[in-house]
Every structure is written in C-alpha cells, then in structure tokens.
Design an enzyme around this catalytic site. Structure first.
Site, PDB file in Angstrom:
ATOM      1  N   GLY A  64       6.754  -2.131  -3.279  1.00 22.59           N
ATOM      2  CA  GLY A  64       6.812  -0.632  -2.660  1.00 22.59           C
ATOM      3  C   GLY A  64       7.375   0.177  -3.849  1.00 22.59           C
ATOM      4  O   GLY A  64       6.910   0.455  -5.252  1.00 22.59           O
ATOM      5  N   ARG A  65       8.636   0.872  -3.474  1.00 22.85           N
ATOM      6  CA  ARG A  65       8.707   2.136  -4.731  1.00 22.85           C
ATOM      7  C   ARG A  65       9.745   1.386  -6.455  1.00 22.85           C
ATOM      8  O   ARG A  65       8.818   1.934  -6.353  1.00 22.85           O
ATOM      9  CB  ARG A  65      10.073   3.021  -3.715  1.00 22.85           C
ATOM     10  CG  ARG A  65       9.685   3.349  -2.941  1.00 22.85           C
ATOM     11  CD  ARG A  65      10.494   4.691  -2.151  1.00 22.85           C
ATOM     12  NE  ARG A  65      11.250   3.160  -1.136  1.00 22.85           N
ATOM     13  CZ  ARG A  65      12.681   3.355  -1.074  1.00 22.85           C
ATOM     14  NH1 ARG A  65      13.076   4.813  -1.344  1.00 22.85           N
ATOM     15  NH2 ARG A  65      13.138   2.783  -0.218  1.00 22.85           N
ATOM     16  N   CYS A  71       3.641   3.352   9.172  1.00 26.33           N
ATOM     17  CA  CYS A  71       4.045   3.717   8.479  1.00 26.33           C
ATOM     18  C   CYS A  71       3.786   5.312   9.327  1.00 26.33           C
ATOM     19  O   CYS A  71       4.064   5.618  10.534  1.00 26.33           O
ATOM     20  CB  CYS A  71       1.851   4.469   8.244  1.00 26.33           C
ATOM     21  SG  CYS A  71       2.195   6.398   7.780  1.00 26.33           S
ATOM     22  N   LYS A  98       1.543  -5.624   8.110  1.00 24.99           N
ATOM     23  CA  LYS A  98       2.727  -4.740   7.736  1.00 24.99           C
ATOM     24  C   LYS A  98       3.244  -3.588   9.257  1.00 24.99           C
ATOM     25  O   LYS A  98       2.714  -2.941   9.626  1.00 24.99           O
ATOM     26  CB  LYS A  98       2.777  -4.178   6.253  1.00 24.99           C
ATOM     27  CG  LYS A  98       3.431  -3.468   5.416  1.00 24.99           C
ATOM     28  CD  LYS A  98       3.318  -3.438   4.497  1.00 24.99           C
ATOM     29  CE  LYS A  98       4.251  -2.899   3.708  1.00 24.99           C
ATOM     30  NZ  LYS A  98       5.109  -1.389   4.626  1.00 24.99           N
ATOM     31  N   ALA A 108       0.048   5.475  -0.742  1.00 21.14           N
ATOM     32  CA  ALA A 108      -0.755   6.615  -0.029  1.00 21.14           C
ATOM     33  C   ALA A 108      -0.348   7.481  -1.204  1.00 21.14           C
ATOM     34  O   ALA A 108       0.673   7.939  -1.865  1.00 21.14           O
ATOM     35  CB  ALA A 108      -0.351   7.614   1.170  1.00 21.14           C
ATOM     36  N   GLN A 115      -6.217  -2.348   2.822  1.00 24.28           N
ATOM     37  CA  GLN A 115      -5.209  -2.146   4.083  1.00 24.28           C
ATOM     38  C   GLN A 115      -5.244  -0.535   5.425  1.00 24.28           C
ATOM     39  O   GLN A 115      -6.114   0.720   4.129  1.00 24.28           O
ATOM     40  CB  GLN A 115      -3.747  -1.626   3.845  1.00 24.28           C
ATOM     41  CG  GLN A 115      -2.827  -1.122   5.423  1.00 24.28           C
ATOM     42  CD  GLN A 115      -1.480  -0.640   5.413  1.00 24.28           C
ATOM     43  OE1 GLN A 115      -1.396   0.168   4.735  1.00 24.28           O
ATOM     44  NE2 GLN A 115      -0.275  -1.187   5.324  1.00 24.28           N
ATOM     45  N   PRO A 171       0.711  -1.175  -0.205  1.00 21.81           N
ATOM     46  CA  PRO A 171       0.103  -0.003   0.024  1.00 21.81           C
ATOM     47  C   PRO A 171       1.130   1.099   0.419  1.00 21.81           C
ATOM     48  O   PRO A 171       1.681   0.973   0.559  1.00 21.81           O
ATOM     49  CB  PRO A 171      -0.868  -0.374   1.129  1.00 21.81           C
ATOM     50  CG  PRO A 171      -0.190  -1.251   1.444  1.00 21.81           C
ATOM     51  CD  PRO A 171       0.764  -2.184   1.101  1.00 21.81           C
ATOM     52  N   ASN A 216      10.251  -7.183   2.843  1.00 18.96           N
ATOM     53  CA  ASN A 216       9.835  -6.053   2.180  1.00 18.96           C
ATOM     54  C   ASN A 216      11.075  -4.976   2.061  1.00 18.96           C
ATOM     55  O   ASN A 216      11.573  -4.951   3.148  1.00 18.96           O
ATOM     56  CB  ASN A 216       8.556  -4.706   2.614  1.00 18.96           C
ATOM     57  CG  ASN A 216       8.605  -3.515   1.560  1.00 18.96           C
ATOM     58  OD1 ASN A 216       7.985  -3.049   2.655  1.00 18.96           O
ATOM     59  ND2 ASN A 216       8.646  -2.996   0.521  1.00 18.96           N
TER      60      ASN A 216
END
Length: 369
Positions: free
Chosen positions: A229-230, A103, A143, A20, A72, A18, A205
């Site tokens: 992710g990225r 986060c 996560k 944002a 999520q 996930p 991750n």
C-alpha cells in the site's frame, strides 16, 4: 517463489493494494512496468456499478496491456454485490475480483460497509457467497483488517467463512479499523491467520516500506505473498526492488533525479490523457509530495510543484527540481496517511444485531471510497 490466486499465476507474490485516488489505471500501469504482480483498481462501489453511475465505471479501467484485469468492489447488500460482480466479469472482462472488508473511512463504515462488515458474520458470509457464485471461474478474494478494535477482533472468523465460501485468497491488513493508519502493523496476526487458513493463500499487508520488509514478513509469518500500500506512493519502481528481493537477486539502483522527474512527468501525462489536464494537475499535487518526499528541495520549490495549475507549469517546476534539488541517500521514509487511532463509526445498534442478515440501507454507496 510465485503465487497462485485461482487461475492467476504470478511469478512474484506481490499485489498492489487498492488505494482510493491513487491506484487508477495510470499509476497501475507505471507500477506494472517495473515488476511482476497483481495490480488492483481503486475501491469501487457495487451499487454505483449496478446503477450505471459514470464515475463508478471510470474507476474500473485498466491499462491497455494489463495481463490481469483486477478490480476491488465494496457494498453492503449480497444481491447488489453479486450483480456488480457479473457486470465487471461479463461486461468489462475482469480476471479477478477483490472484496473490500477493511476500509475504516466513516462514510463507508457508518453504513455497515468496509471494516464494519466482518462484525456481522451472517451478512458478511452472504456477500462473499454471492460474489463467488456470480464470478464463476474468475477468482474472488477478500481484504480485511484484524477487526474493529482490540475488543472486537474478527479476522479469524471472517477468514474461515470466506474460505468456506470459496474465495481464492485472503489478505490481512494487520491493523484494526480503530488504528486507521497509525502505530505498527501486528504481523503476528498474519502468522495466526496463516496457521488457521490452510486451503487458500494468505497475504500480508502493513508496514512494508522497503523490499527487505517484504522478505522479512514472509519469513516471519509464513504468508504466501505481500500486499503493498503506502510503501509504493511516489515509488512505482518499488515493484522492481520487491521482485529482485523476493527472488534473491541484487536490488536495482534507485532512479537518478533526472529519471525521477521523467517518471513524474509521464505520470502527469497519463492522467491527463485519461481525465484531462486540469484533473491531472490537481491529482499530481499529492503525488509530487510523495515522489519528492525524501528529496532536499527547499520549501519554495516544493510549494511551486504543488501550486502548478497546468502541465506547462508543472514541467517548468520539474526543470527547477533538476537544477536545484538533491536526492537523499537515506532509506525511504514512511509516507502516506498516518491518521488514527480514532473511533470506528458504525450504524446504530450494529454490534447488538451482529447476527442479523438484513443488509443496511444502501442509500449513499453510489460513489467510490
């Protein structure tokens, strides 16, 4: 090589992390077209859903043909999180719920959410337990990060509590909250967690920029799958490369310049269909930076792409890209946020009251992170 998360069976052990402002239904649909996996929504506020906040509900949308509806959630109160899980499962038809405990953004951690919660083990356990009970047969996963910083490592304790509460899988972003997105992911922490957690899958991750990185992470740590992710920003076709690499098949060829421009245009149209043209063009400003991160454009053309205010202008800019740009023949470089390290912002007295089960005030959690 597959992955089972509760009732969900994946042929390829890959999950889209996930993110944002990124992993909305449009982007998830593009990624899913290229490869198998589990594609998770943007992080969504539990309190926002419970209060029927329209913006929060917009985050919980799926492509029409999505085979696994994954969302999520984040929150700081067990009762609120449990109620939000019932909403997404019973009303919206979610097939999978992930809980965010990683986060590092100050507006989340200063209220005890995200990466701050594992430092409060009693409250953390109560939130996970409430989510699992509310989800019923739908799998719940968590996560998290390694901890707040090098002096406050919480992953092992939190993972054991989540395992005891009945989660279906655990993901570790192998950085601390203080690292944010700086430095390197500590894959040895994933290996340590995998050795400690024996009844549910452990997913890794961090720093998967190329398909070979995913293979190497699984080989070196023993983890059951990878969370991307990225590495997929501006590269939805990365999931085709991952699927091939993890199944031992040759990697597909990267897109040509024409194919890349076609994907960018389709992405913009999907966003416009969902949220309107103005919102789509504004959102595409960050995406075009990622799509053409490794391309040789020239500063003027790059500025033209980012400055587009309508789909028509974006289309003309893409025509200029086709005529003038050239793709790099080098491996993709790192992309996305690189912020950090920075101090983790916590509620007053948070670490001194780590065993307090009382939820912090949930007064600014109505908007997604």
């Amino acid at each position: 090589m597959g992955l089972r998360i509760g009732s969900i069976r994946l042929d390829t052990p890959v999950v889209l992390a996930p993110m944002a402002g990124v992993t909305n239904a449009a982007f998830r649909g593009l990624c899913r077209r290229y490869g198998d996996g589990l594609f998770v929504s943007e992080m969504t506020s539990a309190r926002g859903l419970v209060e029927r906040d329209e913006k929060s509900f917009r985050y919980v949308r799926w492509p029409a043909d999505d085979s696994h509806r994954s969302v999520q959630l984040y929150g700081v109160d067990p009762e609120t999180v449990g109620a939000a899980v019932r909403i997404v499962v019973d009303e919206l038809g979610a097939d999978h719920v992930d809980l965010n405990f990683g986060c590092p953004v100050p507006k989340v951690t200063r209220k005890g959410g995200g990466a701050a919660l594992p430092a409060h083990p009693v409250l953390f356990g109560a939130i996970v337990d409430a989510a699992v009970r509310s989800a019923g047969a739908v799998p719940v996963t968590v996560k998290m990060r390694m901890g707040l910083d090098d002096e406050h490592l919480t992953a092992l304790t939190a993972a054991r509590a989540a395992e005891d509460a009945g989660v279906a899988a655990i993901t570790l972003h192998a950085r601390t909250a203080a690292q944010h997105y700086s430095g390197h992911a500590h894959w040895d922490a994933i290996a340590e967690l995998k050795a400690a957690i024996t009844t549910v899958p452990v997913l890794g991750n961090g720093d998967i920029w190329q398909a070979d990185d995913a293979v190497r992470m699984m080989d070196e740590t023993g983890c059951d799958g990878v969370v991307i992710g990225r590495g997929c920003l501006g590269r939805p076709w990365f999931f085709a490369e991952l699927q091939a690499a993890l199944s031992g098949r040759p990697r597909p060829a990267p897109p040509t310049l024409d194919e890349l421009c076609a994907v960018v245009w389709e992405h913009a149209q999907l966003l416009a269909d969902a949220d309107g043209e103005r919102s789509a063009v504004l959102a595409m400003r960050k995406h075009v930076g990622w799509y053409f991160h490794d391309a040789q454009l020239g500063g003027d053309l790059r500025r033209t792409l980012v400055a587009s205010t309508t789909l028509t202008e974006l289309g003309h800019a893409l025509d200029e890209v086709r005529a003038r740009a050239r793709l790099s023949d080098q491996p993709p470089r790192r992309r996305g946020p690189t912020s950090g390290p920075r101090r983790v912002v916590l509620p007053d007295g948070w670490l001194e009251a780590a065993s307090d089960p009382t939820p912090p005030r949930d007064d600014v959690m109505a908007v997604s992170g």
